[in-house]
Write an enzyme that holds these catalytic residues in place. Structure first.
Site, mmCIF file in Angstrom:
data_model
loop_
_atom_site.group_PDB
_atom_site.id
_atom_site.type_symbol
_atom_site.label_atom_id
_atom_site.label_comp_id
_atom_site.label_asym_id
_atom_site.label_seq_id
_atom_site.Cartn_x
_atom_site.Cartn_y
_atom_site.Cartn_z
ATOM 1 N N HIS A 187 -0.390 -8.718 0.803
ATOM 2 C CA HIS A 187 -1.439 -8.831 1.830
ATOM 3 C C HIS A 187 -2.072 -10.220 1.878
ATOM 4 O O HIS A 187 -2.788 -10.542 2.813
ATOM 5 C CB HIS A 187 -2.543 -7.811 1.555
ATOM 6 N N HIS A 202 -10.140 -4.852 4.771
ATOM 7 C CA HIS A 202 -8.723 -4.747 4.445
ATOM 8 C C HIS A 202 -8.356 -6.020 3.669
ATOM 9 O O HIS A 202 -8.798 -7.116 4.015
ATOM 10 C CB HIS A 202 -7.878 -4.628 5.723
ATOM 11 N N GLU A 216 -5.851 -7.933 3.624
ATOM 12 C CA GLU A 216 -5.297 -9.037 4.426
ATOM 13 C C GLU A 216 -6.426 -9.789 5.144
ATOM 14 O O GLU A 216 -6.396 -11.022 5.242
ATOM 15 C CB GLU A 216 -4.278 -8.504 5.452
ATOM 16 N N SER A 231 -2.591 0.247 6.433
ATOM 17 C CA SER A 231 -3.086 -0.006 7.795
ATOM 18 C C SER A 231 -2.000 0.289 8.827
ATOM 19 O O SER A 231 -2.242 0.985 9.823
ATOM 20 C CB SER A 231 -3.538 -1.464 7.897
ATOM 21 N N CYS A 244 2.990 -8.589 13.460
ATOM 22 C CA CYS A 244 4.355 -8.954 13.061
ATOM 23 C C CYS A 244 5.422 -8.090 13.746
ATOM 24 O O CYS A 244 5.113 -7.041 14.311
ATOM 25 C CB CYS A 244 4.481 -8.881 11.541
ATOM 26 N N HIS A 298 0.821 -1.211 0.000
ATOM 27 C CA HIS A 298 0.000 0.000 0.000
ATOM 28 C C HIS A 298 0.855 1.262 0.000
ATOM 29 O O HIS A 298 1.002 1.940 1.013
ATOM 30 C CB HIS A 298 -0.950 -0.007 1.207
HETATM 31 S S1 SF4 Z 1 6.577 -8.036 7.705
HETATM 32 FE FE1 SF4 Z 1 4.658 -7.445 8.698
HETATM 33 S S2 SF4 Z 1 4.067 -5.449 7.841
HETATM 34 FE FE2 SF4 Z 1 5.628 -6.350 6.527
HETATM 35 S S3 SF4 Z 1 4.443 -7.349 4.924
HETATM 36 FE FE3 SF4 Z 1 4.916 -8.890 6.479
HETATM 37 S S4 SF4 Z 1 3.169 -8.895 7.845
HETATM 38 FE FE4 SF4 Z 1 3.046 -7.007 6.613
#
Ligand code: SF4
Length: 314
Positions: free
Chosen positions: A79, A129, A131, A230, A201, A45
């Protein structure tokens, strides 16, 4: 004489390993297979990233039905996608490459395994979203329930969930808001099963923690990132909650509020996980035209995470 201004620059900020990998996948696919290459949904995004990839030959579509030449490769965004998407691509005999972040895939597999083991699954996340659409689309509709807010969790009728209950989350949520939702769910379902390893994450957590450290010291706080990102939106919320109410998102090409900036002693800057560092440096350069800037980078931690590319692109 130019106004003195201190800029606190949060670290880590900007690209995470999942975003790096997804962009690399598009670039390497273009090199290996030539253009055009289709990408289902914005690969990450960020408007500038998408515009740059368009210049290299990527065509962005929202659905596979929009792909005009099905002989060309199609890439799924970082995503993640519902199971129906690779199924549709296979039916149409399309060659697809999945750029879903491995940490999103982990949540997909988690939800799937919980369902197989007889759990009703609650997904904590934001409706619509991509994801969330992707994670919900790993299970039959009736097997997964979306909870967006504490209020939503409080209003959840326990009788709606008949089996043992487990939860998973979107990867880019506010760590603190999610804790509050989980507390409510634990009150309703004392036996609720949590993910073995946190779903939010490392990149989301680190960027939020870095903001918490800096925002209380700043008169204004800026998050460089796109409106539909997001994790960038969450960073603005975190900065506000941490005490800098004057916090805002700076999307690509947005005019900076210079009049307000020159009234500040100290400002903070960070960027969302999908925002290129170049955009942060552009913001700093613009501010330097109006103020005598001293910089301090506040380092919370050094990130060393990297994800491998799909084998055939190496
Ligand atoms: S590391 Fe985290 S923020 Fe980055 S793409 Fe993967 S899940 Fe999304």
């Amino acid at each position: 004489m130019a106004k003195e201004l201190k800029i606190l620059l949060a670290s880590p900020r900007g690209f995470c390993a999942g975003v790096d990998r997804a962009i690399e996948i598009v670039k390497k696919t273009l090199i290996k297979y030539g253009s055009p290459v289709y990408v289902r949904h914005e690969i990450v995004h960020n408007t500038q990233v998408v515009e740059n990839l368009k210049k290299l030959g990527a065509i962005f579509v929202e659905e596979l039905s929009e792909v005009e030449d099905s002989s060309r490769p199609v890439i799924f965004s970082a995503h993640g996608v519902p199971k129906s998407v690779p199924e549709e691509a296979s039916t149409k005999k399309m060659f697809y490459i999945d750029a879903t972040c491995p940490l999103v895939t982990k949540v997909h597999r988690e939800a799937e395994s919980l369902h197989k083991n007889g759990y009703d699954v609650i997904l904590i996340g934001h409706k619509n979203h991509p994801e969330v659409l992707g994670t919900m689309g790993q299970l039959p509709k009736e097997a997964i329930k979306l909870i967006e807010t504490v209020k939503h969790a409080q209003n959840l009728n326990v009788n709606e969930l008949k089996k043992p209950v487990a939860y998973v989350t979107q990867t880019t949520l506010s760590v603190d808001d999610t804790k509050d939702i989980i507390e409510v769910l634990k009150g309703k379902f004392p036996e609720i099963k949590s993910p073995i390893k946190e779903d939010i994450c490392y990149a989301t957590t680190n960027r939020q923690e870095a903001v918490k450290k800096i925002a209380p010291l700043c008169d204004m706080f800026f998050v460089v990132g796109s409106k539909n990102s997001s994790n960038s939106q969450r960073l603005v919320e975190v900065a506000k909650k941490s005490g800098c109410t004057n916090s805002e998102l700076i999307p690509f090409n947005e005019k900076l509020p210079i009049d307000a900036i020159i009234k500040c002693e100290k400002i903070g800057i960070t960027s969302g996980a999908s925002a290129p560092e170049r955009l942060v440096q552009n913001v700093i350069s613009e501010i330097k035209k109006h103020c005598n800037v001293s910089m301090e980078e506040v380092v919370l931690t050094k990130e060393k995470v990297t994800f491998k590319l799909p084998k055939h692109l190496n």
